[in-house]
Design a protein around this motif. Structure first.
Motif, PDB file in Angstrom:
ATOM      1  N   VAL A  53       7.191 -29.248 -25.223  1.00  0.00           N
ATOM      2  CA  VAL A  53       6.467 -28.985 -23.972  1.00  0.00           C
ATOM      3  C   VAL A  53       7.123 -27.894 -23.129  1.00  0.00           C
ATOM      4  CG1 VAL A  53       7.664 -30.810 -22.653  1.00  0.00           C
ATOM      5  CG2 VAL A  53       5.317 -30.186 -22.032  1.00  0.00           C
ATOM      6  N   GLY A  54       8.406 -27.614 -23.395  1.00  0.00           N
ATOM      7  CA  GLY A  54       9.080 -26.528 -22.686  1.00  0.00           C
ATOM      8  C   GLY A  54       9.135 -26.777 -21.188  1.00  0.00           C
ATOM      9  N   THR A  55       8.843 -25.739 -20.402  1.00  0.00           N
ATOM     10  CA  THR A  55       8.879 -25.865 -18.942  1.00  0.00           C
ATOM     11  C   THR A  55       7.508 -26.251 -18.391  1.00  0.00           C
ATOM     12  OG1 THR A  55       8.353 -23.527 -18.576  1.00  0.00           O
ATOM     13  CG2 THR A  55      10.693 -24.089 -18.832  1.00  0.00           C
ATOM     14  N   GLY A  56       6.594 -26.642 -19.278  1.00  0.00           N
ATOM     15  CA  GLY A  56       5.308 -27.169 -18.823  1.00  0.00           C
ATOM     16  C   GLY A  56       4.242 -26.122 -18.580  1.00  0.00           C
ATOM     17  N   ARG A  57       4.388 -24.958 -19.220  1.00  0.00           N
ATOM     18  CA  ARG A  57       3.407 -23.875 -19.029  1.00  0.00           C
ATOM     19  C   ARG A  57       1.970 -24.385 -19.193  1.00  0.00           C
ATOM     20  NH1 ARG A  57       0.827 -20.114 -22.435  1.00  0.00           N
ATOM     21  NH2 ARG A  57       1.648 -21.231 -24.250  1.00  0.00           N
ATOM     22  N   VAL A  58       1.728 -25.191 -20.246  1.00  0.00           N
ATOM     23  CA  VAL A  58       0.382 -25.709 -20.522  1.00  0.00           C
ATOM     24  C   VAL A  58       0.217 -27.127 -19.967  1.00  0.00           C
ATOM     25  CG1 VAL A  58      -1.198 -26.363 -22.383  1.00  0.00           C
ATOM     26  CG2 VAL A  58       0.140 -24.254 -22.572  1.00  0.00           C
ATOM     27  N   ALA A  59       1.265 -27.934 -20.078  1.00  0.00           N
ATOM     28  CA  ALA A  59       1.146 -29.349 -19.681  1.00  0.00           C
ATOM     29  C   ALA A  59       0.879 -29.503 -18.184  1.00  0.00           C
ATOM     30  CB  ALA A  59       2.428 -30.093 -20.066  1.00  0.00           C
ATOM     31  N   SER A  75      15.082 -29.474 -25.836  1.00  0.00           N
ATOM     32  CA  SER A  75      16.105 -28.878 -24.973  1.00  0.00           C
ATOM     33  C   SER A  75      16.091 -29.539 -23.592  1.00  0.00           C
ATOM     34  CB  SER A  75      15.827 -27.372 -24.839  1.00  0.00           C
ATOM     35  OG  SER A  75      16.416 -26.849 -23.676  1.00  0.00           O
ATOM     36  N   ALA A  76      17.202 -30.187 -23.237  1.00  0.00           N
ATOM     37  CA  ALA A  76      17.286 -30.820 -21.914  1.00  0.00           C
ATOM     38  C   ALA A  76      17.136 -29.786 -20.790  1.00  0.00           C
ATOM     39  CB  ALA A  76      18.596 -31.592 -21.790  1.00  0.00           C
ATOM     40  N   PRO A  77      17.737 -28.579 -20.897  1.00  0.00           N
ATOM     41  CA  PRO A  77      17.546 -27.606 -19.810  1.00  0.00           C
ATOM     42  C   PRO A  77      16.075 -27.187 -19.640  1.00  0.00           C
ATOM     43  CG  PRO A  77      19.456 -27.000 -21.137  1.00  0.00           C
ATOM     44  CD  PRO A  77      18.779 -28.127 -21.849  1.00  0.00           C
ATOM     45  N   MET A  78      15.329 -27.063 -20.745  1.00  0.00           N
ATOM     46  CA  MET A  78      13.896 -26.726 -20.626  1.00  0.00           C
ATOM     47  C   MET A  78      13.162 -27.873 -19.914  1.00  0.00           C
ATOM     48  SD  MET A  78      13.228 -23.664 -21.928  1.00  0.00           S
ATOM     49  CE  MET A  78      11.548 -23.523 -22.546  1.00  0.00           C
ATOM     50  N   ALA A  79      13.438 -29.115 -20.337  1.00  0.00           N
ATOM     51  CA  ALA A  79      12.780 -30.277 -19.721  1.00  0.00           C
ATOM     52  C   ALA A  79      13.113 -30.357 -18.236  1.00  0.00           C
ATOM     53  CB  ALA A  79      13.215 -31.553 -20.445  1.00  0.00           C
ATOM     54  N   GLU A  80      14.332 -29.986 -17.896  1.00  0.00           N
ATOM     55  CA  GLU A  80      14.752 -30.049 -16.495  1.00  0.00           C
ATOM     56  C   GLU A  80      13.963 -29.051 -15.643  1.00  0.00           C
ATOM     57  OE1 GLU A  80      16.696 -29.987 -12.953  1.00  0.00           O
ATOM     58  OE2 GLU A  80      17.144 -28.252 -14.224  1.00  0.00           O
TER      59      GLU A  80
END
Ligand SMILES: C[S@@+](CC[C@H](N)C(=O)[O-])C[C@H]1O[C@@H](n2cnc3c(N)ncnc32)[C@H](O)[C@@H]1O
Length: 254
Positions: A53-59, A75-80
């Motif tokens: 899901v990354g940084t949520g661009r689509v979500a 990746s925890a930093p991306m989720a953060e």
């Protein structure tokens, strides 16, 4: 297999910090809105699950349409970075490998993985497990959607080792491939406004649509639709990407 055993590159704090800015073109409404429209229509009332899901661009915009969305992200930093945009109760994200992680909140009407992200998983076995994991999370009749590029191998003249995909003032990007293993690397040279050049690379395993269909079949999913992109353009010999929709047969046991 745990997240730390995944063959995927682990995106770092620096990657996460720069992601939304470097991917700004992919956040543009002209790119994003057709993707969100396409996914929202398939999700219906939901819920939906995004792998990688990354940084949520689509979500994030999908959730803004009133569809409950959950994410899995290695990746925890991306989720953060996603967490800074929406709180956990509005978009739960689980840090883990999309090939193996099981999340609550299902069964889902839609599972999806966009922007070539299934290629980040670099073995065939794990890619099959991504399909199987999607199928496990789907409700009967639910759909798994992938957005994936067509490997640029047709652009290799004999003896050439790399295919450029962007040669612009601030960025030179090219892919190298190993056709014996279906492994590839995207290389990026970026020039900052002060003239400093930085290099970054990401590794992938490329897959053709036919191999995706076989993986889907191994997971008990059936191809429902394949188009060239989110606008629904027909998929042809010359398409450089595909959006494919596989369905879990209605009436299947969970
Ligand atoms: C190109 S980004 C896409 C992010 C987001 N889906 C988007 O469209 O902007 C690829 C993402 O895949 C994630 N990723 C790579 N391998 C993964 C895996 N095995 N399981 C879950 N996420 C993974 C990376 O950490 C990264 O956030």
């Amino acid at each position: 297999m745990t997240a730390t055993e995944s063959s995927s590159d682990l995106w770092t704090e620096d990657d996460a910090e720069q992601y939304d800015e470097l991917a700004a073109d992919m956040f543009a409404p002209g790119v994003l809105d057709p993707a969100v429209d396409f996914l929202a229509e398939l999700a219906g009332p939901g819920p939906a699950l995004e792998f990688a899901v990354g940084t949520g661009r689509v979500a994030v915009p999908l959730a803004a349409r009133g569809i409950p969305v959950t994410g899995i992200e290695l990746s925890a930093p991306m989720a953060e970075r996603l967490r800074r945009k929406l709180p956990e109760d509005q978009l739960p994200v689980f840090v883990g490998d999309m090939a193996t992680t099981t999340v609550p909140g299902g069964p889902f009407s839609l599972v999806y993985v966009v922007w070539n992200s299934i290629g980040n998983v670099r073995t065939q076995d794990e890619q099959v497990e991504v399909f199987r994991n999607a199928a496990r999370h789907l409700a009967p009749g639910g759909r798994f959607v992938i957005e994936l590029w067509i490997p640029g191998i047709r652009r290799f003249p004999p003896g050439q080792a790399a295919v450029p995909f962007d040669v612009s003032e601030r960025h030179v990007g090219f892919d190298t491939y190993d056709m014996t293993t279906q492994q590839g690397t995207s290389h990026h040279y970026r020039t900052a406004p002060d003239g400093t050049v930085t290099y970054g690379a990401s590794n992938f395993r490329y897959i053709w649509p036919a191999e995706c269909d076989l993986m889907a079949r191994l997971a008990g999913l059936t191809l429902e639709r394949r188009v060239a992109g989110w606008d629904g353009a027909p998929f042809t010999n010359d398409s450089e990407s595909h959006v494919s929709v596989w369905r879990k047969p209605p009436g299947t046991d969970q």
